[in-house]
Design a protein around this motif. Structure first.
Motif, mmCIF file in Angstrom:
data_model
loop_
_atom_site.group_PDB
_atom_site.id
_atom_site.type_symbol
_atom_site.label_atom_id
_atom_site.label_comp_id
_atom_site.label_asym_id
_atom_site.label_seq_id
_atom_site.Cartn_x
_atom_site.Cartn_y
_atom_site.Cartn_z
ATOM 1 N N PRO A 35 0.871 -1.173 0.035
ATOM 2 C CA PRO A 35 -0.011 0.043 0.128
ATOM 3 C C PRO A 35 0.939 1.125 -0.068
ATOM 4 N N PRO A 80 -5.055 0.511 -2.103
ATOM 5 C CA PRO A 80 -4.745 0.198 -0.657
ATOM 6 C C PRO A 80 -3.701 1.260 -0.065
ATOM 7 N N GLN A 81 -3.907 1.652 1.263
ATOM 8 C CA GLN A 81 -3.173 2.507 1.894
ATOM 9 C C GLN A 81 -3.193 2.429 3.254
ATOM 10 N N SER A 113 -8.617 -1.584 10.231
ATOM 11 C CA SER A 113 -8.992 -1.710 8.807
ATOM 12 C C SER A 113 -10.306 -2.277 8.325
ATOM 13 N N LEU A 119 -12.638 1.302 3.904
ATOM 14 C CA LEU A 119 -11.330 0.758 4.172
ATOM 15 C C LEU A 119 -11.382 -0.689 3.997
ATOM 16 N N THR A 122 -10.885 -1.503 0.055
ATOM 17 C CA THR A 122 -9.468 -1.203 -0.636
ATOM 18 C C THR A 122 -8.395 -2.105 0.152
ATOM 19 N N SER A 124 -7.103 -0.986 3.247
ATOM 20 C CA SER A 124 -6.548 -0.097 3.719
ATOM 21 C C SER A 124 -6.502 -0.224 5.313
#
Length: 191
Positions: A35, A80-81, A113, A119, A122, A124
């Protein structure tokens, strides 16, 4: 609670060889790139440190010579992060009440998450201290360290740490379900 054994099982499952329709072995599916690290403009120095430490250590975990890329939340949207800090968390739909001083206190944090649909969809993570409170950005650093410990990094002393060997198959997200709201028992930490 996700244990190191569950993390290892997830990693091993990601690199196993599956049998194809003819019974012949085929390699496991390719893995997603790691990510991005999202950091909002105007982030405090502590939030910036949290983002860069996270980028560095996760970069090492995936075997990269370079840290992960730190970008603005707008550049990371839909990807994604690791959203670091309250402004980046709000960009992913985390409610103001979840990030308030009354919910987290001066040094508490939210590491999640699965707090919002964005969230979950993705893959993330949100790592944030309380929004708008004096030293609350320290909570963001504690959230980043919490996630790093969850990934296997250990901080033993100011000059001693352990980083696990790089993931053999590249970035493998930890098992879903991180959702921690931590409020310390004491007002502040000091030695």
């Amino acid at each position: 609670m996700v244990t190191p054994q569950l993390q290892l099982a997830a990693l091993l499952a990601s690199v196993t060889v599956a049998a194809g329709p003819s019974g012949a072995a085929r390699p496991a599916a390719p893995h997603a790139p790691p990510p991005l690290v999202a950091l909002a403009p105007g982030a405090t120095a502590i939030e910036s440190r949290a983002a860069h430490e996270l980028a560095y250590f996760v970069g090492r975990l995936v075997g990269s010579a370079d840290p992960l890329q730190v970008v603005l939340p707008t550049a990371a949207y839909g990807k994604p992060q690791f959203a670091v800090g309250p402004a980046a968390a709000a960009a992913l739909g985390v409610s103001k009440s979840d990030l308030s001083f009354s919910a987290l206190g001066a040094e508490g944090f939210l590491a999640s998450s699965n707090r919002t649909a964005l969230l979950r969809s993705t893959g993330s993570y949100v790592l944030s201290g309380a929004a708008g409170a004096g030293n609350a950005s320290t909570g963001t650093l504690y959230a980043a360290h919490h996630l790093l410990r969850w990934l296997g990094v250990r901080f033993y002393a100011w000059d001693e740490l352990y980083v696990p060997s790089p993931m053999a198959a590249g970035w493998q997200p930890p098992p879903a379900g991180l959702d921690v709201t931590f409020v310390p028992s004491f007002e502040y930490r000091d030695v």
